[in-house]
Design a protein around this motif. Sequence first.
Motif, short mmCIF file in Angstrom:
data_model
loop_
_atom_site.label_atom_id
_atom_site.label_comp_id
_atom_site.label_asym_id
_atom_site.label_seq_id
_atom_site.Cartn_x
_atom_site.Cartn_y
_atom_site.Cartn_z
N ASP A 1 65.34 84.39 88.80
CA ASP A 1 66.22 83.40 88.20
C ASP A 1 66.59 82.35 89.25
N GLU A 2 67.25 81.30 88.79
CA GLU A 2 67.59 80.17 89.65
C GLU A 2 68.53 80.57 90.80
N GLU B 1 58.71 86.68 90.03
CA GLU B 1 59.58 85.78 89.28
C GLU B 1 61.03 86.07 89.63
#
Length: 191
Positions: free
Chosen positions: A104-105, A102
């Motif tokens: 973040d943008e 995972e």
Amino acid sequence: MRDTFILGRFDRNLADVKRWAIVRTIRTQSVAEHSYFVAMMMPRLLREYGFTDPAFMLAATEYALLHDRDEVLSGDIATPIKKRIDADVFSAVSEEFGLKVEADEVTKAATKVLDLFEAGLFLAEEISMGNGRVCDILTVIKRKLAGACKKFEDLAPVKKESFGGELCSTLSSIIASVQHGKVDPLEPDVY
């Protein structure tokens, strides 16, 4: 999930997963090699755009290193096919095998820039060695790179002329210098 001492159970296998599955190349590139170069470039890109938090930079670099980790299960699926497969399928399989990463943008956007840039560098090297069959693919990569650079620059805290010019322009210039056989594209007389 069974892990080896430091590596996950599949991680060493990334060195055996070949990239460019449907592209004729002179040289073979593994997913591990590609991921290494993407990760190596991450800290510099982030610093150039005003990111200074060491924890963020480390996490982004780790994500860059692992961004294609799921390919240890699927191999390097050709883009025309990958676009037509439901993304949830890849996500579910990655999660099932403990390979999902995972981010973040901003990290995803930076990784996309470097993923495309590294692919462009590889293809430019191929062209410099005489492989004209990849010219059209490099053109597509450069077009995608322009969009990825814009997205990343929009998310960055520092809005500036990076590396002496717009990010996409600068990265494209480096790709062009490699394509023309320049061994060190960062020397002062870059095309």
